[in-house]
Design a protein around this motif. Structure first.
Motif, mmCIF file in Angstrom:
data_model
loop_
_atom_site.group_PDB
_atom_site.id
_atom_site.type_symbol
_atom_site.label_atom_id
_atom_site.label_comp_id
_atom_site.label_asym_id
_atom_site.label_seq_id
_atom_site.Cartn_x
_atom_site.Cartn_y
_atom_site.Cartn_z
ATOM 1 N N PRO A 442 15.658 11.834 -14.291
ATOM 2 C CA PRO A 442 15.533 10.398 -14.018
ATOM 3 C C PRO A 442 16.597 9.606 -14.771
ATOM 4 N N ASP A 443 16.882 8.408 -14.291
ATOM 5 C CA ASP A 443 17.921 7.574 -14.875
ATOM 6 C C ASP A 443 17.671 7.296 -16.351
ATOM 7 N N VAL A 444 16.409 7.105 -16.736
ATOM 8 C CA VAL A 444 16.113 6.748 -18.120
ATOM 9 C C VAL A 444 16.479 7.864 -19.092
ATOM 10 N N LYS A 445 16.498 9.102 -18.611
ATOM 11 C CA LYS A 445 16.869 10.224 -19.480
ATOM 12 C C LYS A 445 18.381 10.458 -19.498
ATOM 13 N N ILE A 446 19.033 10.212 -18.370
ATOM 14 C CA ILE A 446 20.479 10.461 -18.315
ATOM 15 C C ILE A 446 21.275 9.309 -18.903
ATOM 16 N N ALA A 447 20.672 8.100 -18.940
ATOM 17 C CA ALA A 447 21.398 6.915 -19.386
ATOM 18 C C ALA A 447 21.949 7.035 -20.805
ATOM 19 N N PRO A 448 21.177 7.460 -21.821
ATOM 20 C CA PRO A 448 21.741 7.549 -23.179
ATOM 21 C C PRO A 448 22.851 8.590 -23.299
ATOM 22 N N VAL A 449 22.746 9.670 -22.511
ATOM 23 C CA VAL A 449 23.789 10.704 -22.544
ATOM 24 C C VAL A 449 25.108 10.137 -22.028
ATOM 25 N N VAL A 450 25.042 9.428 -20.896
ATOM 26 C CA VAL A 450 26.244 8.845 -20.303
ATOM 27 C C VAL A 450 26.812 7.744 -21.206
ATOM 28 N N ILE A 462 33.953 7.001 -16.250
ATOM 29 C CA ILE A 462 32.665 7.639 -15.979
ATOM 30 C C ILE A 462 31.844 6.682 -15.123
ATOM 31 N N GLY A 463 31.445 7.125 -13.950
ATOM 32 C CA GLY A 463 30.636 6.309 -13.060
ATOM 33 C C GLY A 463 29.521 7.139 -12.459
ATOM 34 N N SER A 464 28.607 6.483 -11.809
ATOM 35 C CA SER A 464 27.498 7.222 -11.213
ATOM 36 C C SER A 464 26.984 6.511 -9.972
ATOM 37 N N HIS A 465 26.401 7.289 -9.072
ATOM 38 C CA HIS A 465 25.803 6.717 -7.868
ATOM 39 C C HIS A 465 24.788 7.713 -7.296
ATOM 40 N N ARG A 466 23.897 7.201 -6.464
ATOM 41 C CA ARG A 466 22.929 8.058 -5.800
ATOM 42 C C ARG A 466 23.236 8.119 -4.304
ATOM 43 N N VAL A 475 27.263 11.942 -11.075
ATOM 44 C CA VAL A 475 28.080 11.361 -12.135
ATOM 45 C C VAL A 475 29.530 11.778 -11.897
ATOM 46 N N SER A 476 30.422 10.804 -11.844
ATOM 47 C CA SER A 476 31.842 11.078 -11.574
ATOM 48 C C SER A 476 32.662 10.927 -12.848
ATOM 49 N N ALA A 487 36.578 18.210 -21.963
ATOM 50 C CA ALA A 487 35.621 18.103 -23.069
ATOM 51 C C ALA A 487 34.435 17.247 -22.656
ATOM 52 N N ALA A 488 34.740 16.134 -21.969
ATOM 53 C CA ALA A 488 33.670 15.264 -21.490
ATOM 54 C C ALA A 488 32.788 15.988 -20.477
ATOM 55 N N GLU A 489 33.410 16.743 -19.595
ATOM 56 C CA GLU A 489 32.653 17.491 -18.588
ATOM 57 C C GLU A 489 31.718 18.497 -19.248
ATOM 58 N N SER A 490 32.249 19.206 -20.255
ATOM 59 C CA SER A 490 31.454 20.217 -20.944
ATOM 60 C C SER A 490 30.284 19.583 -21.692
ATOM 61 N N PHE A 491 30.573 18.431 -22.330
ATOM 62 C CA PHE A 491 29.526 17.720 -23.073
ATOM 63 C C PHE A 491 28.396 17.293 -22.142
ATOM 64 N N LEU A 492 28.767 16.707 -21.034
ATOM 65 C CA LEU A 492 27.770 16.203 -20.096
ATOM 66 C C LEU A 492 26.952 17.342 -19.493
ATOM 67 N N PHE A 493 27.620 18.441 -19.195
ATOM 68 C CA PHE A 493 26.942 19.573 -18.575
ATOM 69 C C PHE A 493 25.881 20.155 -19.510
ATOM 70 N N HIS A 494 26.255 20.288 -20.798
ATOM 71 C CA HIS A 494 25.335 20.923 -21.733
ATOM 72 C C HIS A 494 24.230 19.976 -22.197
ATOM 73 N N GLN A 495 24.520 18.703 -22.270
ATOM 74 C CA GLN A 495 23.526 17.752 -22.756
ATOM 75 C C GLN A 495 22.475 17.426 -21.697
ATOM 76 N N ALA A 496 22.860 17.403 -20.443
ATOM 77 C CA ALA A 496 21.959 16.921 -19.417
ATOM 78 C C ALA A 496 21.612 17.956 -18.364
ATOM 79 N N PHE A 497 22.055 19.199 -18.528
ATOM 80 C CA PHE A 497 21.738 20.272 -17.580
ATOM 81 C C PHE A 497 22.136 19.872 -16.158
ATOM 82 N N ILE A 498 23.396 19.463 -16.040
ATOM 83 C CA ILE A 498 23.873 18.930 -14.752
ATOM 84 C C ILE A 498 24.643 20.022 -14.020
#
Length: 501
Positions: A442-450, A462-466, A475-476, A487-498
């Motif tokens: 959900p957005d509320v969980k991904i928001a602090p990571v982004v 960094i942008g996002s859309h549904r 997330v783009s 580095a940003a891609e790796s961080f986002l992947f590991h933090q948010a299981f994307i």
């Protein structure tokens, strides 16, 4: 009157229209100013020779329209005060033709042997002069900003410049001279197409007669009027033009690749705003700009109104490196893009002889009427971008490029030509790299990571859309710096299981 009769009998509709407009300006000048306070600047060239006979015709028509029948037989030659600036570097043929012409047509001549400005100052002190006929044409170095009636420039003696042939082309000049069968300087029959001084003028090489090797064809045989001044020696400059990267001290390859450049896109089209046509150009051009590493600051659709175009161009030209305009280009009432660009830069639209020649070669003479509206371009700021693949050169006004494409395929062709043209200013830089990742969180969980990601990797967009309300969040990541990007891609992947998509 033989000039008027010759033009009236001509089958050349364009010449008749140009003639009518020019003699109207002449007649208007005679109506506005006392005859004794008007002068004619004659230099023996083709343009001033045309002007001489237009003045004769206009004076004749002016007198006859006033009902001055008693002077009909005496107005054939118009004894207008004539000024000739004689210089030591003039061709002898020019001097001979000038004095012979003055004698033939009974012109009271005043020869001045000083520079133009000093000569005029002395002339105006000796005798009151309100207006001077001058053979200036659009394309001449001093023509920018002039109208058919233009006051002299600041710092010059005060008088009205009267320019009856301001909108005449090279082709118009020769059409008139040959139709009226009037004598002109003999140098034009020896291949000279534009005559300056003996030090900077040679026969036009394009008129070289290959059959003889040493002779040249007459000036009227030059098929492309854009090359009229090809026989003038060009001054060279030691100044080397460099792009903004070099001027900022970043002349290495890496600096050029990483420099940030921006563009904006203006689409002119009521049909898009009414919803009857879908804009495909904006998105296509954004993609092309990103591929060469340019950032797009905005894509705007505006009405087919001069003010709407002008306001948008005024804003974008000051903030972006290049502004692209689609639509509103042509002869229709809704084609207002060029007028809007001209207004944004505070200049007028004026006939462009070079562009008119291109139009004439592309579509023949079918467009020619009172004026060729398609050949009116913003004066003094227009550069034509040529390429062998383009049917017509593209129009560039300072940092504004007007594209003529009507579909995406034509846009592809014009874009490739622009990239192949140094004058376009489209410097290739390191392209943007992009990745798109998705998550079902959900957005509320991904928001602090982004949010944290944005702070740590400020050089990565960094942008996002549904795709749908219940579908995954996409997330783009878009950027140029590869290390930071991945580095940003790796961080986002590991933090948010994307998942990468």
């Amino acid at each position: 009157m033989e000039i008027d009769a010759a033009v009236r009998a001509s089958s050349d509709a364009r010449l008749r229209t140009k003639y009518d407009n020019a003699v109207y300006v002449v007649q208007r000048a005679f109506a506005l100013y006392p005859f004794g306070e008007i002068a004619f600047s004659f230099n023996g060239g083709k343009d001033s020779t045309v002007l001489l006979h237009l003045i004769r015709a206009g004076y004749y028509l002016h007198k006859t329209s006033c009902g001055d029948e008693a002077q009909i037989n005496t107005v054939q030659n118009c004894p207008l005060r004539t000024i000739y600036f004689e210089t030591p570097c003039a061709f002898p043929e020019i001097n001979s033709f000038t004095y012979e012409t003055v004698s033939t047509y009974g012109l009271p001549l005043e020869t001045i042997r000083s520079d133009f400005k000093s000569g005029l100052e002395g002339l105006l002190k000796e005798k009151s002069t309100k207006a001077i006929f001058i053979g200036t044409r659009i394309g001449d170095p001093n023509a920018v900003g002039q109208e058919q009636f233009s006051p002299s420039s600041p710092g010059w003696p005060p008088f009205m410049r009267v320019n009856p042939i301001l909108d005449w082309s090279y082709r118009d000049v020769w059409s008139f001279l040959l139709t009226c069968k009037v004598k002109y300087c003999s140098l034009y029959d020896e291949g000279y197409t534009s005559i300056g001084s003996i030090y900077d003028t040679v026969p036009n090489a394009l008129l070289s007669d290959s059959s003889t090797g040493n002779s040249f064809r007459p000036a009227y045989m030059l098929s492309d009027g854009r090359l009229e001044r090809a026989g003038r020696a060009k001054k060279t400059s030691n100044k080397t033009e460099t792009n903004s990267v070099a001027s900022n001290g970043m002349n290495n390859a890496e600096g050029e690749q990483m420099i940030s450049r921006s563009a904006s896109v203006i689409v002119v089209g009521d049909e898009i705003l009414f919803g009857t046509v879908e804009d495909k150009f904006g998105a296509a051009l954004c993609k092309k700009l990103h591929e060469i590493g340019w950032r797009v600051s905005q894509v705007t659709v505006v009405h087919n109104e001069i003010d709407s175009v002008a306001e948008e161009v005024e804003q974008c030209k000051s903030t972006d490196d290049v502004v692209f305009i689609f639509g509103g280009l042509g002869p229709l009432h809704s084609d207002v893009s060029l007028a809007g660009v001209a207004k944004a830069f505070g200049v007028r639209l004026a006939p462009d002889e070079e562009f008119e020649e291109h139009l004439s070669q592309l579509i023949g003479n079918s467009y020619i009427g009172d004026r060729n509206e398609m050949a009116l371009l913003p004066e003094g700021i227009t550069e034509l971008l040529h390429h062998k693949m383009l049917p017509l050169p593209l129009i560039k006004c300072k940092n504004v490029i007007i594209l003529s494409a009507t579909n995406v395929d034509e846009l592809d062709m014009e874009w490739n030509c622009l990239l192949d043209t140094q004058e376009s200013g489209l410097l290739r830089t390191k392209p943007f790299v992009s990745k798109h990742l998705s998550t079902l969180l959900p957005d509320v969980k991904i928001a602090p990571v982004v949010a944290k990601l944005c702070l740590e990797f400020s050089d990565v967009y960094i942008g996002s859309h549904r795709i749908s309300r219940k579908g995954p969040l996409v997330v783009s990541l878009i950027g140029k710096v590869s290390v930071l990007f991945f580095a940003a891609e790796s961080f986002l992947f590991h933090q948010a299981f994307i998942n990468v998509i």
